[in-house]
Design an enzyme around this catalytic site. Sequence first.
Site: not given
Length: 404
Positions: A233, A263, A359
């Site tokens: 982030h 991503e 992820e």
Amino acid sequence: MNDELVHIVKWHNGSKDWSPFSDAEMTRRQNDLRKHMAENRIDAALLTSYHNICYYSGFLYCYFGRKYGMVINAKEATTITAAIDGGQPWRRSFGDNVTYTDWRKDNFFRAVQQLTKGVKRLGVEFDHISVDYRKQIEDALPGVELVDVAQPAMWMRAIKSVEEHKLIREGARICNVGGRAVMNAIKAGVPEHEVAIASTNAMIRDIAKSFPFVELMDTWTWFQSGINTDGAHNPVTNRVLQSGDILSLNCFPMIFGYYTALERTLFCDYSSNSHIDLWEKNCEVHRVGAKLIKPGATCAAIATELNEMYRSWGLLKYRSFGYGHSFGVLCHYYGREAGVELREDIHTELKPGMVVSMEPMIMIPEGQPGAGGYREHDIFIVTETGAENITNFPFGPQEMIIKN
């Protein structure tokens, strides 16, 4: 309205706006909450969070230091919004809307009082209201018992409807538009923020042309390079890309309050052997993790099995967060279905209708061979027999070493 200062008013300006969700879908959501309320002797619920007000009404508020709410009782659903928003909340709300003015600081609670007359047990979101906020509600509604509805509402949101799946699929498609824009913009000498701007603009334009009427808000891109890839982030900076940089692509279209994500790990021009070795290992965890997502699997079991892969390579200490999470009404500023996160301490069983990511990420500290953050991210809809990957975007060394 007259010329006197008023506290509560109905500004029903215009007509209801287009929504991707049918009246039947919105009625189902509200009735699911009403069923819980009836079973638990809750007379009404006062929702205050971004995610629940959006989920149950379709309206996503802009906080800016003002309070917002939604009162649902056995028959009615009404959003409570600030006058600064005009009639927009009415146009977006499935149900009624009342507006409170700034003429007195307690006008929000006057609206709450009007909508909860006779209520003895009121549902509120304990995980959203602060200690001070709770006291303000108690002072406004003396003798009313406050009961938590945040957790039940979360579990209702966790199982997505067919209409939600349709919107999330569209979000995943638009993620890919942003991803391609990133890949086209990557070049040594280009700063991170210019790559991110290209992606965000491409996604906003696609959202604009894909719906009859839509508010264009909150779509964003995090594009990280070099040491900035160590956190998932980390914000965009003006760091300039260099040949050989490890890169991280993060595309996030926001549509009617619904978040989707793409991503990927990339490299600028070339990658060292150490980087490729680590990258391929993380990609293998991603592939195995994708196969583990299916009905009946538990979040904890998935995390535990993938941990063993990292452990076998001596990489477990570099894992930085859980393996995935639920999707729906959420953003980097609000919302979380914390009961559906792929972590060792979450024992939730995956069920058909849920939407989750895979992820895996590792972060190798600066100064070590292969330094940087590696992360691949796909979105899956859990089906009756398995899971459908709705991302379908390339990943790994064969596709993601960008030479522009």
